[in-house]
Scaffold this active site. Structure first.
Site, short mmCIF file in Angstrom:
data_model
loop_
_atom_site.label_atom_id
_atom_site.label_comp_id
_atom_site.label_asym_id
_atom_site.label_seq_id
_atom_site.Cartn_x
_atom_site.Cartn_y
_atom_site.Cartn_z
N HIS A 28 0.83 -1.22 0.00
CA HIS A 28 0.00 0.00 0.00
C HIS A 28 0.86 1.27 0.00
O HIS A 28 0.54 2.25 0.67
CB HIS A 28 -0.95 0.01 1.21
CG HIS A 28 -1.96 -1.10 1.18
ND1 HIS A 28 -3.18 -0.97 0.59
CD2 HIS A 28 -1.91 -2.36 1.66
CE1 HIS A 28 -3.84 -2.11 0.70
NE2 HIS A 28 -3.09 -2.97 1.34
N ASN A 49 -10.25 -2.98 2.72
CA ASN A 49 -9.97 -2.95 1.28
C ASN A 49 -11.26 -2.65 0.53
O ASN A 49 -12.34 -2.61 1.12
CB ASN A 49 -9.44 -4.31 0.83
CG ASN A 49 -7.93 -4.44 1.01
OD1 ASN A 49 -7.21 -3.45 1.05
ND2 ASN A 49 -7.46 -5.67 1.11
N TYR A 107 0.80 -4.51 11.90
CA TYR A 107 0.65 -3.10 11.52
C TYR A 107 1.41 -2.18 12.47
O TYR A 107 2.14 -1.29 12.05
CB TYR A 107 -0.83 -2.71 11.43
CG TYR A 107 -1.42 -3.15 10.11
CD1 TYR A 107 -1.54 -4.50 9.82
CD2 TYR A 107 -1.79 -2.24 9.13
CE1 TYR A 107 -2.02 -4.93 8.60
CE2 TYR A 107 -2.28 -2.66 7.91
CZ TYR A 107 -2.40 -4.01 7.65
OH TYR A 107 -2.86 -4.43 6.44
#
Ligand code: NDP
Length: 503
Positions: free
Chosen positions: A57, A130, A340
């Protein structure tokens, strides 16, 4: 001569800069001196302008806005930001493509990230989703390999369709997501014209302590619009930043894009006997089983003032869940809880959550301290717990973990439990047969043929045909016929006809 206006230039320490134009030299033709600290610091800072780009991303765009509750959600969650019709919570959204690097064209085939940070009055709630309701795998141990297959070959540095289809056809659980990716939804017209999905199953708990499994769907109020493959490729050449420009210009024109939050809610006990394993990230919950329930609307009405500070330094984490919301046994979700935060610690730094774009709008009282670029600190507050000097004290009731029971079982490496209707291809078949129009199917076939017809070895192509035949027999035959034809002259842009890596 034009007179320049603006405040006087300074160093980063606020000292008046001597010149915007001339370095300090010994006479007009002499050497530059090292003590020209202004020049030296300018070069040093420039050399450090980039933080590492996101490993996935990397290229994205962002905008600020708000979330507003439109319907009563208290029956399934006690989350404060969902507690009252009309209640508004500030939000920052970041949209992105997955595989391409920072300068990659926006419009090429890829899933799109749809990441949201809600600055709630109970701390930040992040939904890192998403534009598709499912994903390519159901076990996180395959994620890194999957991403490697989408990125670049180690020797030539080229992307490779062979690598992509090799991975996909050896991973049949990818079929549902690949069917969406290869449809025109793989080339959305803009970020404004696509839906967003939390994709995973999450949980919620209401004030009475009743638990539910939930899915989040953000439906675009602009309507779904996609490019065809050739339109997307043409736009990649015409304006590689098309999606970024579209979002920013629409907001500047005051055409604030909007999405409706609709949720699917499953009573906790129904998961055990549901016809699909409800925690499998490659599956949806069909709407006829769990209809979409309106909850609120998301509006993006303000562009970032500084792209780097807000979009690049934004760090989203699925671990950011506020009271009333929680996780589920979805293994990929559980792995993302670690991954993350970890990648932001590496990419931005130990104190990335202190940056204004990431900082919650509530007070922070934590025992984490110091580290690079620490800005906020707790003064003389005790640095350990428990303490008897007035440091923060956890409230187990308010901060409870939303859990579920796990029967006593052997530790091991297991496939997911199969429920009655579970298989790898069924939901992809339903999409192709029952949901797609004839035009969607025709485009799907040509998209697959164009993609798998360039730079893909014969052995992998054979598996491509078998893969699509398992989704739908007729579709498989059409793709086979297409792949047997001599390939068209030009490979798809961005999906360069790299020579098959493994022959
Ligand atoms: P429904 O007929 O109730 O819903 C079909 C859904 O498919 C709609 O939400 C629609 O979303 C979406 N859709 C339409 N065209 C496409 C496309 N070309 N690619 C991807 N999605 C599309 O069916 P079910 O709930 O029984 O699901 C059937 C299939 O629909 C699933 O196997 C799945 O592939 C797909 N789907 C299901 C979703 C779900 O949560 N149940 C969500 C999204 C897709 P839209 O609002 O954009 O028109």
């Amino acid at each position: 001569m034009t007179r320049r206006t603006g405040p006087p230039t300074t160093t980063d320490s606020g000292i008046l800069a001597p010149s915007d134009e001339y370095s300090l030299t010994v006479g007009p033709s002499g050497p530059i001196v090292l003590h020209d600290h202004y020049l030296v610091q300018k070069m040093q800072h420039f050399n450090r302008e980039r933080v590492p780009e996101r490993v996935v991303h990397a290229k994205g765009s962002g905008a600020h806005g708000f979330f507003e509750v439109t319907d009563d959600a208290r029956w399934f969650t006690k989350a404060s930001f969902l507690s009252k019709i009309g209640k508004r919570t500030p939000v920052f959204a970041r949209f992105s493509a997955v595989a391409g690097e920072q300068g990659y064209p926006d419009t090429l085939r890829d899933p799109r990230g749809f990441a949201l940070k809600f600055y709630t009055d109970q701390g930040n709630f992040d939904l890192v989703g998403n534009n598709t309701p499912v994903f390519f795998m159901r076990d996180p141990s395959k994620f890194q390999d999957f991403i490697h297959s989408q990125k670049r070959l180690p020797d030539t540095g080229l992307r490779s369709n062979d690598m992509q289809w090799d991975y996909w056809t050896l991973s049949p659980e990818s079929a549902h997501q690949v069917a969406i990716l290869m449809s025109d939804r793989g080339t959305p017209k803009s970020f404004r014209h696509m839906n967003g999905y939390g994709s995973h199953t999450f949980s919620c708990i209401n004030a009475a302590g009743e638990r539910f499994w939930v899915k989040y769907h953000f439906k675009t109020a602009q309507g779904i619009e996609n490019f065809t493959a050739s339109e997307a490729e043409a736009m990649a050449g015409e304006d590689p930043d098309f999606h970024r420009r579209d979002l920013s210009e629409a907001i500047a024109r005051r055409e604030a894009p909007e999405w409706r939050l609709e949720m699917q809610v499953m009573p906790f006990a129904e998961a055990a006997d549901y016809r699909f394993n409800p925690f499998d990230l490659t599956k949806v919950w069909p709407h006829q089983d769990y209809p979409l329930i309106p909850v609120g609307r998301l509006v993006l009405d303000r562009n970032p003032a500084n792209f780097f500070a807000e979009v690049e330094q934004a760090g989203f984490s699925p671990a950011n869940l506020v009271p009333g919301t929680g996780l589920s046994p979805d293994r990929v979700l559980m792995a993302r809880i670690f991954s993350y935060h970890d990648t932001h610690l590496h990419r931005i730094g130990a104190n990335y959550e202190q940056l204004p774009i990431n900082a919650p709008r509530v007070e922070v009282h934590s025992y984490n301290k110091e580290g690079a670029m620490a800005y906020h600190h707790a003064g003389a507050q005790p640095v350990y717990a428990p303490n008897s000097y007035g440091g923060p004290v956890a409230d187990p009731e308010a901060g409870e973990d939303l859990g579920w029971s796990v029967a006593s079982q052997e530790l091991g490496r297991y496939a997911y439990d199969l429920h009655r209707d579970d298989d790898d291809f069924g939901q992809a078949s339903a999409l192709v047969r029952d949901v797609m129009s004839n035009t969607d199917r025709t485009h799907l076939v040509s998209n697959v043929v164009n993609h798998a017809g360039h730079g893909v070895s014969a052995a992998v192509q054979e598996r491509v045909v078998a893969y699509w035949t398992s989704i739908d027999h007729e579709l498989g035959r059409e793709i086979e016929r297409g792949l047997l034809k001599p390939p068209s002259a030009s490979p798809a842009i961005g999906e360069v006809a790299a020579a098959p890596h493994h022959s």
